[in-house]
Enzyme design. Structure first.
Site, short mmCIF file in Angstrom:
data_model
loop_
_atom_site.label_atom_id
_atom_site.label_comp_id
_atom_site.label_asym_id
_atom_site.label_seq_id
_atom_site.Cartn_x
_atom_site.Cartn_y
_atom_site.Cartn_z
N SER A 232 0.57 -1.64 -0.22
CA SER A 232 0.11 0.20 0.38
C SER A 232 0.92 0.97 -0.18
O SER A 232 1.42 1.46 -0.96
CB SER A 232 -0.72 -0.33 0.75
N ASP A 396 -9.42 -3.13 -5.63
CA ASP A 396 -9.43 -4.43 -4.23
C ASP A 396 -9.69 -4.07 -3.28
O ASP A 396 -9.51 -4.58 -1.86
CB ASP A 396 -7.90 -4.31 -3.82
N HIS A 429 -7.73 -5.45 -0.15
CA HIS A 429 -6.07 -4.72 -0.23
C HIS A 429 -5.47 -4.84 0.84
O HIS A 429 -4.27 -5.10 0.98
CB HIS A 429 -6.86 -3.07 0.09
#
Length: 467
Positions: A232, A396, A429
């Site tokens: 991320s 996601d 995610h």
């Protein structure tokens, strides 16, 4: 193709699979059977055996936003916002007064939510053009260089605060060892980076520390270049690190960059966070109690949808009186009541995201797809103090697809940039760090990177010759 998929499973492949594959290939004209038999024999050795060899490259993990533990300490300057937030809370501290600030389960109780939010809030000092902590609150990350603070956000509650533990366990299975070939780079994720010409003390210090860790990891492993694996927000930091160092440094110290769920162009979820607050899935938390703290985060501002990729045609937020696209972030910040963020975004963030420069090191992006992701937010007459209705699109679950694949179009004409995408349907995610299918793909890619330069027979098993 079915045979090749079977061979991609972790561990040694069943002999029946190898025998069946061999019988198929023997029938193919022009095949050197002796050569193929040798290569198939080599494939009996698993990725674990290969990665335990001298070819293992050191690997540094860079977590995402909220992806590592953060400690706090209160000084005499601290002024509690309520009786619940005195310097006595929390009761559990070490001898020097440090306690776990992130993640603290007491946040689920409303009085302590306010306490948590105040202690996590950043303050922008216009005089020095930089951010600082709440007065009386000191923060630090512990164990820089180790992966320990990345595993669980609270080791006392491993099941519900698990973060990178499954990924680290998978890396350990193929031979990686914490502090020897495996390293972690925790950081104060509230702070971000700023465009050139603007001070950014905490974020810049992290880049310096990360650079030093990479160099140390390489030197400690016989000069082998490093594999960087980010999750991320960590991917944005890594990209900035690479582009802020010379090509010769990158060539010497970086083997490969593996970016998991990188939000290259920001995310619509951040607009919800700034407008209405975001409980981040934590039960019982009132989003409005953490909204001001989330607005104060320098890194959250960095994650707003990039005008470059979200453009002016797609509506991201719709209200009875206005519609906002990726080109309207400044107006949006002003209209939600965060006018103080307008200049910060315009001067510090916008030039930073105006263009994603190719770092010219091999990059693999591993992303989840096909998960419902907020794409357009609809607010009614009651305004931004209530959560919006949401129209979902592809992504996601957190990052929109246009952002996840932004570098694909951005670097399409970059001849010196090697870029690869691994797309995993249905993986979110955060689940990309623990989902079995995702971990298989990540570990296979790392094995493949480690096998570069080996004999073609070894490369077959580590993934170099994927179907």
């Amino acid at each position: 193709m079915e045979v090749s998929q079977a061979l991609k499973k972790k561990g040694n492949p069943p002999l029946s699979v190898l025998s069946f594959s061999l019988s198929l290939w023997i029938e193919m004209p022009g095949l050197d059977v002796k050569l193929f038999t040798l290569s198939m024999s080599m494939m009996l050795y698993s990725c674990q055996a290969i990665s335990g060899s001298i070819n293992l490259h050191p690997l540094v993990l860079v977590p995402g936003n909220g992806g590592n533990q953060l400690q706090g300490r209160l000084t005499a300057e601290y002024k509690p916002p309520s009786l619940f937030c005195t310097r006595l809370h929390p009761a559990r501290k070490d001898k020097e007064g440090w306690f776990r600030l992130w993640f603290d389960l007491s946040v689920i109780l409303a009085p302590y939510t306010q306490c948590f939010a105040q202690r996590m809030t950043l303050h922008y000092d216009a005089g020095v053009d930089d951010y600082r902590n709440t007065p009386g609150v000191e923060t630090r990350v512990s164990g820089f260089g180790s992966v320990k603070s990345l595993l669980y956000l609270d080791p006392s509650f491993k099941r519900i605060t698990e973060n990178m533990a499954p990924l680290v366990e998978s890396l350990e299975k193929i031979g990686y060892l914490d502090g020897e070939t495996l390293y972690g780079a925790p950081y104060d994720f509230r702070y971000g980076l700023a465009a050139e010409g603007h001070p950014c003390q905490v974020g810049s210090k992290f880049l310096q520390d990360l650079k030093g860790l990479i160099e140390e990891a390489s030197i400690s492993n016989g000069g082998k270049p490093v594999i960087l694996v980010s999750h991320s927000l960590g991917g944005l930091f890594v990209l900035q690190l690479l582009n802020r160092n010379s090509p010769s440094w990158r060539q010497k110290y970086i083997k490969h960059f593996v970016a998991l769920s990188a939000p290259w162009g920001g995310t619509v979820v951040e607009m919800l966070t700034f407008a209405s607050g975001n409980a981040l899935g934590v039960p019982l938390v009132d989003p409005l109690l953490v909204r001001e703290e989330q607005r104060s985060s320098e890194s959250n501002l960095w994650l707003m949808p990039s005008p470059r990729f979200f453009g002016r045609s797609k509506p991201l937020v719709i209200t009875p009186n206005a519609t906002y696209t990726g080109q309207d972030i400044l107006r949006f910040l002003n209209d939600i009541g965060f006018s103080e963020g307008v200049n910060r975004y315009n001067s510090r963030i916008l030039p930073l995201v105006a263009r994603l420069k190719a770092p010219e090191v091999p990059i693999t992006c591993v992303i989840g797809t096909g998960v419902s992701t907020p794409e357009t937010l609809y607010y009614g007459k009651k305004g931004f103090d209530q959560q919006p209705e949401v129209l979902y699109g592809d992504g996601d679950g957190t990052v929109n697809m246009v952002s996840l694949v932004a570098v694909e179009s951005e670097w399409a004409e970059e001849k010196n940039q090697t870029l690869k995408f691994i797309k995993i349907p249905g993986v979110s995610h955060t689940d990309i760090l623990k989902d079995d299918a995702a971990l298989d793909e990540i570990i296979e890619e790392i094995c493949s990177i480690n096998s570069e330069g080996m004999s073609p027979f070894m490369s077959l098993w580590t993934g170099e010759a994927r179907a």
